[in-house]
Design a protein around this motif. Structure first.
Motif, short mmCIF file in Angstrom:
data_model
loop_
_atom_site.label_atom_id
_atom_site.label_comp_id
_atom_site.label_asym_id
_atom_site.label_seq_id
_atom_site.Cartn_x
_atom_site.Cartn_y
_atom_site.Cartn_z
N GLU A 188 48.63 57.43 20.10
CA GLU A 188 49.81 56.69 20.57
C GLU A 188 49.43 55.27 20.97
N GLU A 189 50.25 54.29 20.58
CA GLU A 189 50.03 52.91 20.97
C GLU A 189 50.80 52.61 22.25
N ILE A 190 50.11 51.99 23.22
CA ILE A 190 50.70 51.68 24.52
C ILE A 190 50.39 50.23 24.85
N ASP A 191 51.41 49.49 25.32
CA ASP A 191 51.20 48.11 25.75
C ASP A 191 50.68 48.09 27.18
N PHE A 192 49.64 47.28 27.40
CA PHE A 192 49.05 47.11 28.72
C PHE A 192 49.09 45.64 29.10
N GLN A 193 49.34 45.41 30.37
CA GLN A 193 49.41 44.07 30.93
C GLN A 193 48.09 43.75 31.63
N LEU A 194 47.51 42.61 31.34
CA LEU A 194 46.28 42.17 31.98
C LEU A 194 46.60 41.69 33.38
N ILE A 195 45.96 42.31 34.41
CA ILE A 195 46.23 41.90 35.79
C ILE A 195 45.04 41.19 36.43
N ALA A 196 43.84 41.37 35.90
CA ALA A 196 42.67 40.69 36.46
C ALA A 196 41.53 40.74 35.45
N ARG A 197 40.60 39.81 35.62
CA ARG A 197 39.40 39.81 34.80
C ARG A 197 38.23 39.39 35.67
N ALA A 198 37.05 39.84 35.29
CA ALA A 198 35.86 39.52 36.05
C ALA A 198 34.65 39.51 35.12
N THR A 199 33.71 38.64 35.42
CA THR A 199 32.44 38.64 34.72
C THR A 199 31.38 39.12 35.70
N LEU A 200 30.76 40.25 35.39
CA LEU A 200 29.71 40.84 36.22
C LEU A 200 28.48 41.01 35.35
N ASP A 201 27.36 40.45 35.79
CA ASP A 201 26.11 40.54 35.02
C ASP A 201 26.32 40.09 33.58
N ASP A 202 27.03 38.99 33.41
CA ASP A 202 27.28 38.36 32.10
C ASP A 202 28.13 39.22 31.15
N VAL A 203 28.85 40.20 31.69
CA VAL A 203 29.75 41.02 30.87
C VAL A 203 31.16 40.83 31.41
N LEU A 204 32.12 40.61 30.50
CA LEU A 204 33.51 40.41 30.88
C LEU A 204 34.24 41.74 30.91
N TYR A 205 35.04 41.95 31.97
CA TYR A 205 35.83 43.16 32.14
C TYR A 205 37.28 42.78 32.40
N PHE A 206 38.21 43.63 31.94
CA PHE A 206 39.63 43.46 32.19
C PHE A 206 40.13 44.64 33.00
N ALA A 207 41.05 44.36 33.91
CA ALA A 207 41.83 45.40 34.60
C ALA A 207 43.25 45.30 34.04
N LEU A 208 43.78 46.44 33.56
CA LEU A 208 45.09 46.46 32.92
C LEU A 208 45.95 47.58 33.48
N ILE A 209 47.27 47.36 33.47
CA ILE A 209 48.23 48.41 33.84
C ILE A 209 49.21 48.57 32.69
N PRO A 210 49.85 49.74 32.57
CA PRO A 210 50.87 49.90 31.53
C PRO A 210 51.95 48.83 31.71
N ALA A 211 52.32 48.14 30.64
CA ALA A 211 53.25 47.02 30.70
C ALA A 211 54.63 47.44 31.22
N GLU A 212 55.00 48.67 31.00
CA GLU A 212 56.31 49.15 31.43
C GLU A 212 56.33 49.53 32.90
N ASP A 213 55.17 49.51 33.59
CA ASP A 213 55.09 49.95 34.98
C ASP A 213 54.37 48.89 35.80
N GLU A 214 55.05 47.76 36.06
CA GLU A 214 54.44 46.65 36.78
C GLU A 214 54.09 47.00 38.22
N ASP A 215 54.66 48.05 38.79
CA ASP A 215 54.37 48.45 40.15
C ASP A 215 53.29 49.54 40.22
N ALA A 216 52.60 49.75 39.12
CA ALA A 216 51.58 50.81 39.06
C ALA A 216 50.49 50.54 40.10
N ASP A 217 50.02 51.61 40.75
CA ASP A 217 48.93 51.45 41.69
C ASP A 217 47.61 51.94 41.09
#
Length: 102
Positions: A29-58
């Motif tokens: 199944e394809e699901i849209d995710f919204q990018l909420i934060a990004r970080a570079t740790l030890d020269d590696v990039l990471y994204f934090a994402l939540i489902p796009a349809e649930d902006e209040d997701a915890d």
């Protein structure tokens, strides 16, 4: 020591306009995710994402980012130590410095 790319609150709000369509490995199944934060740790990039349809997701998804030419590749983090380090960083960034053990 980790190289941290801090995002201020304005940056976090602007990131919310970026959407990635991910395919569930189990169901296909394809699901849209919204990018909420990004970080570079030890020269590696990471994204934090939540489902796009649930902006209040915890709850959010953490993925490692790599590039293949012009393509952005988002990968699961299989190493437990790596995941815990990145999760702790994003928890502090997104939810403040609450003590999650209490």
């Amino acid at each position: 020591m980790a190289d941290l790319e801090m995002n201020n609150n304005e940056e976090i709000e602007e990131l919310g306009d970026i959407i990635y369509t991910l395919t569930d490995e189990d169901t296909g199944e394809e699901i849209d995710f919204q990018l909420i934060a990004r970080a570079t740790l030890d020269d590696v990039l990471y994204f934090a994402l939540i489902p796009a349809e649930d902006e209040d997701a915890d709850e959010y998804v953490i993925l490692r980012v790599s590039e293949d030419g012009e393509d952005v590749i988002l990968e699961s983090i299989d190493d437990d130590d790596e995941f815990e380090k990145v999760e702790e960083y994003f928890n502090d960034l997104l939810f403040g410095e609450a003590d999650y053990d209490e």
